[in-house]
Write a protein that holds these residues in place. Sequence first.
Motif, PDB file in Angstrom:
ATOM      1  N   GLU A 153       5.948  26.033  49.036  1.00 18.02           N
ATOM      2  CA  GLU A 153       5.228  25.874  50.302  1.00 18.02           C
ATOM      3  C   GLU A 153       6.201  25.733  51.471  1.00 18.02           C
ATOM      4  N   ILE A 159      -0.351  18.736  43.542  1.00 13.61           N
ATOM      5  CA  ILE A 159       0.606  19.826  43.765  1.00 13.61           C
ATOM      6  C   ILE A 159       1.869  19.539  42.972  1.00 13.61           C
ATOM      7  N   THR A 160       2.416  20.552  42.335  1.00 12.34           N
ATOM      8  CA  THR A 160       3.634  20.386  41.553  1.00 12.34           C
ATOM      9  C   THR A 160       4.852  20.445  42.462  1.00 12.34           C
ATOM     10  N   GLU A 170       5.516  24.024  43.406  1.00 10.10           N
ATOM     11  CA  GLU A 170       4.596  24.520  44.434  1.00 10.10           C
ATOM     12  C   GLU A 170       4.972  23.983  45.819  1.00 10.10           C
ATOM     13  N   LEU A 171       5.294  22.704  45.883  1.00 11.46           N
ATOM     14  CA  LEU A 171       5.651  22.107  47.167  1.00 11.46           C
ATOM     15  C   LEU A 171       6.923  22.729  47.725  1.00 11.46           C
ATOM     16  N   LYS A 204      -0.619  13.975  44.036  1.00  4.86           N
ATOM     17  CA  LYS A 204      -0.855  14.404  45.412  1.00  4.86           C
ATOM     18  C   LYS A 204       0.278  13.920  46.331  1.00  4.86           C
ATOM     19  N   PHE A 251      -2.550  25.158  52.687  1.00  7.41           N
ATOM     20  CA  PHE A 251      -2.218  23.751  52.515  1.00  7.41           C
ATOM     21  C   PHE A 251      -1.588  23.186  53.784  1.00  7.41           C
TER      22      PHE A 251
END
Length: 632
Positions: A587, A579-580, A583-584, A608, A466
Motif C-alpha cells: 500500500e 491487513i498483513t 499488504e501494508l 488492523k 484503503f
Amino acid sequence: MGQCYARNVPVDGEGGGGVVTTTTTTTISVSASAAGEEVEVGRGGGGGGGRRSGRPSPAGTPRRRGATPARSSVAGSPWAGSPLPEGIAPSPAPSATTPRRFFRRPFPPPSPAKHIKASLARRLGQRSPATAQAQQAAKPPAEVPIPEHGGGGGAAAGEVERELDKSFGYDRHFAAKYELGKEVGRGHFGHTCLARARKGDMRGQLLAVKVISKAKMTTAISIEDVRREVKILKALSGHSNLVKFYDACEDALNVYIIMELCEGGELLDRILSRGGRYTEEDAKVIVEQILNVVSFCHLQGVVHRDLKPENFLFSTRDDHSPMKIIDFGLSDFIRPDERLNDIVGSAYYVAPEVLHRSYSTEADMWSIGVITYILLCGSRPFWARTESGIFRSVLRADPNFDDAPWSSISPEAKDFVKRLLNKDYRKRMTAAQALSHPWLRDECRPIPLDMLVFKLIKAYLRSTPFKRAALKALSRAITEDELIYIRAQYNLLEPSSTDGRLCIENFRMALLQNSTDAMKESRALDILNALEPLAYRRMDFEEFRAATISPYQLEALSRWEEIAGTAFEYFEQEGNRPITIEELAQEMNLSSAAYSIVRDWIRPADGKLSFLGYTKFLHGLTMRSSNARRHH
C-alpha cells in the motif's frame, strides 16, 4: 582566476524598540581578477537550464544581479547616494538593511556555506586559493594566454563568445521611443534609469528602464536569463501588485526593459521609518498584498526565489499606496510536481530546503514568513555575524517568539508566522491558504485558486481504496476553520448546478480562466492529464474534502493530536480492516526491507492498523526526493 570570499558591510540605520541600530549586510562575493565583479549568495552562475538544474554554468558567468527597476531619484529618495565607502558596491538596500537580532548560543561546524561557496566557484570556473596554490606548485603554468574568465583555451573561448546570438528580436528603436534620463540604481549586470516616453499613448510619462549590457552576456545561459526575465514580466504584467511591464527594446550594446516607475520607495525603508516595525493591522495590509501577488505567480507556475522587503516598492509616497513586487531576475518557471536544486536568493530569507537543494514554491512562503516576522517585531528571525552562521541558523535554529514585543502580539499572528516558518516545507501554508488563515481572513476578499488542490486531487486519484478511506476519516475530523479554505476552492471550481458535483471540465475551465502565457511556459496545464479519471465520473464535496486534506499541514496545528484521535475513531468504524505486513508495505510502495518498521503499526490482536499505524499510514515513509532536476 578568482576566489570566493565573504564581507560584512556595516550600514547605519535608525531603529527603535527591538531594532538594533547598527546592522550588517552579509554577502558572499566572487572576485574575478580581471572584471572585479561581485555576486550575492544565489546570484552565481545560472539562467535557463543552468539555473534550474544547479549545473555549473560556463566559467566566468556570475548570476545576474539586475538593477532594481522602478526606483525614483527625487529629492529625499533613499537611492540618492550610497552611504558606503568609495569602491564598495552597494547592498540591495543602500540606505539601510533589515533589522537584526543576536543569537546567544554558538552553532557548531560544519558550515552549510562551504558547499555554497564551492558551488559558486565552480559555476564561475574558479578554484579555492588552497586548490589553486597546490595545482600551481604541482604543475607550472602553461605558456598560453589565460582566458579572462577562466574558460578553457583562449582562442576557443573567444570563438564561442563570438558565436553567441545576442539578438533578442526586441524593438530596435529605443532612442526614438524613449528619452533616457539619469541613473537611479545599479547592479552588476545592468542599471536602472529614469526615462520619458517620446511618443504614443504614454508620451511624456515617466518610466523606469532597466539597461542590461550585452557585453556582459558571455554565455548562452546569461542570454537566456534575460529572455526569461522579460518573458515572465510580460506574461504576469497586469496584476495590481506586480510592477507593470511596458516594452522591451535592444540595440547593438544593450537590452532595455521598460517598466512603470514606482516612486514610493522600498518596503524596507518604510519599516525603518516606522521605528523598525509595523502595527498588526498595518502589517496585515502589507502581507495581504504580498500573498495576493505570490499566489498569482505560483498558480501560473512562476517561483520568485528572491522575496525580501527590498524587492517590494510602493507606487507613490502616500501611506496607503499599493505595493508592487519587482526584480524577477532570479525567478523561474516550475511545473506543479517539479523540484529545483540550485541555490539562489538572499541569505536572510532563504528557505532550509533551498540549502538542501530540493525546493519548489514553498520556498517563497518561507521568505514571506521571514518578512512577516520582521514586520511584526522589527528583527530578523535568523541572524548571525557570518554567512555560514546565517545558514546554520536557518537550518537549525527556531525563531524567538518569547521576547518583546511578541507578548503583545495576537496568538493568531504568531500562529500565522509559525506556520510559514516551519522547516518542513510540506507543513507550510500556500499563499491561498495563508489568505484564509484566521489572522487575515476577510469574507469580503475572495480566496484565489490554489494549485495545491490540483496536486492533492492527483495524488488522491492514484491512491488505493484503503488510503482513501483513511483520508475520508481524517476529513470528517477537521473543524469548520479548516473547511473554509476547502469550500472556497470547491466553489472556485464551479460545481454543477444540478447535482453540485465536479468533473474534469470544472478543473480545466478553472485553470484556463486564470491562464496566462506563463502558465503555458511552466506547463502547469499538464496536471490535467493526471485528473483524467474525472472524465468518467464525478466528485462530490465529501470526496473533494477527503482528497484535498493534507495530513502534513494538519500535523502543524496545535490540535493535531485531537484531530488525529477523532479521525482514528471514524476510521475504526468505517475503514479499518485486517491487513498483513506485506499488504501494508505494498500500500505504501515499500520494499521488504521496511517490513520490520511497518510490523509495529499493526495490532497483534486483530491484525488492523493501530493509532500509530494510522497516522504513519497517512503520512507515508518518505526519503529525500530524487525528483530534483538534473542534466545528464
